[in-house]
Design a protein around this motif. Structure first.
Motif, PDB file in Angstrom:
ATOM      1  N   ILE A  31      -0.965   2.586  -9.464  1.00 28.21           N
ATOM      2  CA  ILE A  31      -0.528   3.882  -8.055  1.00 28.21           C
ATOM      3  C   ILE A  31      -1.142   4.828  -8.797  1.00 28.21           C
ATOM      4  CG2 ILE A  31       0.929   4.663  -6.373  1.00 28.21           C
ATOM      5  CD1 ILE A  31       1.825   1.147  -5.995  1.00 28.21           C
ATOM      6  N   TRP A  35      -4.229   7.243  -9.413  1.00 25.11           N
ATOM      7  CA  TRP A  35      -4.483   8.002  -8.015  1.00 25.11           C
ATOM      8  C   TRP A  35      -5.051   9.495  -8.892  1.00 25.11           C
ATOM      9  CZ3 TRP A  35      -1.238  12.726  -8.790  1.00 25.11           C
ATOM     10  CH2 TRP A  35      -0.974  13.429  -7.901  1.00 25.11           C
ATOM     11  N   GLU A  40      -9.307   4.849  -6.515  1.00 26.61           N
ATOM     12  CA  GLU A  40      -8.651   3.922  -5.972  1.00 26.61           C
ATOM     13  C   GLU A  40      -9.647   3.087  -4.844  1.00 26.61           C
ATOM     14  OE1 GLU A  40      -5.099   7.385  -4.620  1.00 26.61           O
ATOM     15  OE2 GLU A  40      -7.027   8.364  -5.027  1.00 26.61           O
ATOM     16  N   GLU A  45      -7.308  -2.264  -4.955  1.00 26.66           N
ATOM     17  CA  GLU A  45      -6.284  -3.183  -4.315  1.00 26.66           C
ATOM     18  C   GLU A  45      -5.956  -4.409  -4.897  1.00 26.66           C
ATOM     19  OE1 GLU A  45      -5.481  -2.499  -0.254  1.00 26.66           O
ATOM     20  OE2 GLU A  45      -5.567  -0.393  -0.187  1.00 26.66           O
ATOM     21  N   PHE A 117       2.246   1.405  -0.632  1.00 24.88           N
ATOM     22  CA  PHE A 117       1.942   2.024  -2.065  1.00 24.88           C
ATOM     23  C   PHE A 117       1.340   3.178  -2.419  1.00 24.88           C
ATOM     24  CE2 PHE A 117       1.351  -2.903  -4.164  1.00 24.88           C
ATOM     25  CZ  PHE A 117       2.670  -2.726  -3.837  1.00 24.88           C
TER      26      PHE A 117
END
Length: 272
Positions: A31, A35, A40, A45, A117
């Motif tokens: 994550i 980022w 993203e 996901e 998340f």
């Protein structure tokens, strides 16, 4: 073909392979790094869950003999009405027992867990998880252990491990670390706790991957996304296979806290 996107996917896959089986959060690191590099979105996901399955496949390859023998013995116990295959049946029951708390919570609160998340939640998980690991190792890891092998684990010990595994629903809290802490509290040595954590990761990740793949909107998939998904799966598998072997060798020689102190400080500095 977007080469930059593919390179980002490979970076995340390497991160997954390195962190999945050591006591730091693979999800948390993916994550934060995702980022930081701008990786993203909805595909990401799903991608992160699928490459975790790639890492879990490394467990299947590395421990295939144990898994195969346990499955054979499990059904042999059933078909012979308990006359044969007791060891494999007991191992199977332990894996199911340890996996049950996560299965129940995961299915019930999956969407709510996904809302956590975020980088801010990961930072909290890193700090709390690191401190918990150091505290619980100091209190429980040096106790005299009566379990000589994975096959000696009891259902009660498995349940304790499964309950502690629930800590990892908070991103930044490592699944491996959570199960190892559960193992310490249950009376297992570090190598045996780590080994058992590998096995109970299999049903958890297969379930999570299946759910994400079933619900994913494939209409957004492009050639770049398909290639990134396949490459990520393969890279995560290869890196995980290497790291698992080294991690188990390390735990047989040194206490967890030596490496953990470095990892915790690195995480704290990175996120401060």
């Amino acid at each position: 073909m977007d080469i930059i996107f593919l390179l980002k996917a490979i970076i995340i896959a390497i991160v997954e392979g390195v962190t999945e089986f050591i006591p730091v959060s693979s999800t948390g690191h993916m994550i934060l790094i995702g980022w930081a590099i701008g990786f993203e979105g909805k595909f990401v996901e799903m991608f992160e869950v699928v490459i975790q399955l790639g890492a879990i496949m490394a467990v299947v390859v590395l421990y295939w003999k144990k898994i195969k023998e346990s499955i054979i013995e499990f059904f042999k116990f059933i078909f012979t009405r308990g006359r044969e295959g007791k060891k494999g049946f007991r191992f199977g029951i332990n894996v199911v027992t340890a996996s049950s708390p996560m299965a129940i919570v995961g299915v019930t609160f999956y969407d709510k867990i996904k809302l956590l998340f975020k980088p801010e939640a990961v930072i909290v998980g890193f700090i709390v998880g690191g401190l918990l690991l150091l505290i619980i190792e100091k209190k429980f890891a040096d106790r005299k252990h009566k379990v000589a092998s994975i096959d000696g684990i009891t259902p009660v010990q498995s349940l304790k491990i499964g309950i502690l595994q629930l800590l990892c629903v908070w991103p930044g809290m490592s699944r491996s670390a959570s199960t190892i802490m559960g193992g310490w509290i249950a009376g297992l040595s570090t190598p045996i706790a780590a080994g058992f954590s590998f096995f109970i990761a299999i049903p958890a990740m297969i379930g999570a991957t299946g759910k994400d793949l079933f619900e994913f909107d494939y209409s957004i998939m492009t050639l770049t996304l398909w290639i990134s998904l396949i490459a990520g799966f393969v890279v995560a598998f290869i890196v995980s296979l290497i790291v698992m072997k080294k991690f188990v060798e390390y735990l047989k020689k040194k206490p967890m806290k030596v490496g953990l102190s470095i990892l915790f400080c690195t995480n704290f500095i990175r996120t401060s």
